[in-house]
Design a protein around this motif. Sequence first.
Motif, mmCIF file in Angstrom:
data_model
loop_
_atom_site.group_PDB
_atom_site.id
_atom_site.type_symbol
_atom_site.label_atom_id
_atom_site.label_comp_id
_atom_site.label_asym_id
_atom_site.label_seq_id
_atom_site.Cartn_x
_atom_site.Cartn_y
_atom_site.Cartn_z
ATOM 1 N N ILE A 45 56.041 11.906 64.881
ATOM 2 C CA ILE A 45 57.473 12.309 65.441
ATOM 3 C C ILE A 45 57.867 11.263 66.315
ATOM 4 N N ALA A 46 57.020 10.618 67.246
ATOM 5 C CA ALA A 46 57.490 9.895 68.486
ATOM 6 C C ALA A 46 57.954 8.622 67.804
ATOM 7 N N SER A 47 57.293 7.929 66.648
ATOM 8 C CA SER A 47 57.551 6.757 66.182
ATOM 9 C C SER A 47 58.832 6.733 65.394
ATOM 10 N N LYS A 48 58.915 8.164 64.513
ATOM 11 C CA LYS A 48 60.439 8.386 63.711
ATOM 12 C C LYS A 48 61.587 8.274 64.799
ATOM 13 N N LEU A 49 61.391 9.224 65.676
ATOM 14 C CA LEU A 49 62.436 9.443 66.556
ATOM 15 C C LEU A 49 62.938 8.081 67.426
ATOM 16 N N ALA A 50 62.035 7.346 67.597
ATOM 17 C CA ALA A 50 62.250 6.197 68.427
ATOM 18 C C ALA A 50 62.756 5.033 67.438
ATOM 19 N N ALA A 51 62.147 4.825 66.322
ATOM 20 C CA ALA A 51 63.065 4.013 65.195
ATOM 21 C C ALA A 51 64.555 4.333 64.904
ATOM 22 N N ASP A 52 64.630 5.598 64.522
ATOM 23 C CA ASP A 52 65.942 6.073 64.331
ATOM 24 C C ASP A 52 67.001 5.961 65.540
ATOM 25 N N ALA A 53 66.304 6.505 66.666
ATOM 26 C CA ALA A 53 67.227 6.462 68.018
ATOM 27 C C ALA A 53 67.671 4.931 68.180
ATOM 28 N N TYR A 54 66.828 4.023 67.938
ATOM 29 C CA TYR A 54 66.878 2.520 68.650
ATOM 30 C C TYR A 54 67.833 1.940 67.715
ATOM 31 N N THR A 55 67.849 2.420 66.275
ATOM 32 C CA THR A 55 68.753 1.812 65.422
ATOM 33 C C THR A 55 70.035 2.310 65.330
ATOM 34 N N ARG A 56 70.278 3.750 65.806
ATOM 35 C CA ARG A 56 71.692 4.295 66.014
ATOM 36 C C ARG A 56 72.357 3.615 67.197
ATOM 37 N N ALA A 57 71.295 3.299 68.099
ATOM 38 C CA ALA A 57 71.921 2.698 69.447
ATOM 39 C C ALA A 57 72.282 1.413 69.324
ATOM 40 N N GLU A 90 64.959 10.019 73.883
ATOM 41 C CA GLU A 90 64.926 10.889 73.022
ATOM 42 C C GLU A 90 63.366 11.278 72.772
ATOM 43 N N VAL A 91 62.543 10.397 72.805
ATOM 44 C CA VAL A 91 61.174 10.810 72.686
ATOM 45 C C VAL A 91 60.727 11.590 73.868
ATOM 46 N N TYR A 92 60.896 11.149 75.013
ATOM 47 C CA TYR A 92 60.586 11.829 76.276
ATOM 48 C C TYR A 92 61.319 13.212 76.271
ATOM 49 N N ASP A 93 62.442 13.339 75.964
ATOM 50 C CA ASP A 93 63.061 14.696 76.132
ATOM 51 C C ASP A 93 62.289 15.527 75.041
ATOM 52 N N LYS A 94 62.131 15.087 73.821
ATOM 53 C CA LYS A 94 61.254 15.809 72.825
ATOM 54 C C LYS A 94 59.950 16.349 73.215
ATOM 55 N N ALA A 95 59.176 15.417 73.878
ATOM 56 C CA ALA A 95 57.848 15.854 74.426
ATOM 57 C C ALA A 95 57.844 16.687 75.758
ATOM 58 N N GLU A 102 53.657 17.301 73.818
ATOM 59 C CA GLU A 102 53.414 16.808 75.161
ATOM 60 C C GLU A 102 52.628 15.761 75.326
ATOM 61 N N GLY A 103 52.818 14.595 75.561
ATOM 62 C CA GLY A 103 52.065 13.343 76.049
ATOM 63 C C GLY A 103 52.323 12.396 74.770
ATOM 64 N N MET A 104 53.131 12.500 73.885
ATOM 65 C CA MET A 104 53.145 11.810 72.638
ATOM 66 C C MET A 104 54.264 10.604 73.248
#
Length: 246
Positions: A45-57, A90-95, A102-104
């Motif tokens: 979840i963390a890696s996909k959220l980060a890659a997607d959010a980063y690319t959108r930004a 986005e990753v922090y808010d999800k965790a 939690e902790g991801m």
Amino acid sequence: MTALGVTDIGKRRETNQDNYKIHTTGEYCSAVVCDGMGGANGGNIASKLAADAYTRAVRSGMSRLRRKAGITREDLEHVMLGAVSRANTEVYDKAFTDAEYEGMGTTLVALLACGGHIVVVNVGDSRAYCLKKNVLVQATKDHSFVQFLIDNGTISPSQAENHPNKNLILRALGVNESIEADTYFIDDCVAVLLCSDGLTNCVSDEDIRRILRRKTSGEEKLRELIDAANNGGGADNITAVLYLPD
């Protein structure tokens, strides 16, 4: 400019917690690799959220830059740091809002190329390498415990290879509300490689250099890198993205 990537589960993991994303237009190329951590599903979840959010930004930031004449490497750096911050949030808010995650967290290494400029950003121990003619240069510095020990002279780089805390990282995306990332400007490169530590823990820098220098296609180079990592034990997920300026 061309960018292509590949990811592989390796030989010892039950899931692949690496993610990568490439976005190329006629004006710029964006690529990012993330290596997740945090339990059975948290890393995915963390890696996909980060890659997607980063690319959108990045896409949003580069869209705004279209109105600016003469894009500088500092402009690209600003876009990338904003994108890293967005991904971290986005990753922090999800965790923070879902106890299951939690902790991801996740590492991140990314490249943005535009107008002859190449900028790289990293958090954690996923790396960027730059091939300059016959020389392979590690363009990023790991945010890891063993790198800290190397920097203060406690251990040598060769000792770090087999250190018991080799996989302990000191920075990760999504663990804290804010994140500090490092940026690097790259010049005169033949190719740039972004990769997770599943590659670098199993394949030496010299073997990476040898593979990247071969007169083969980008796809073949990437497949050779994955095969080399699996032949070296395949202890982790393996991801590699190759950027070729032209």
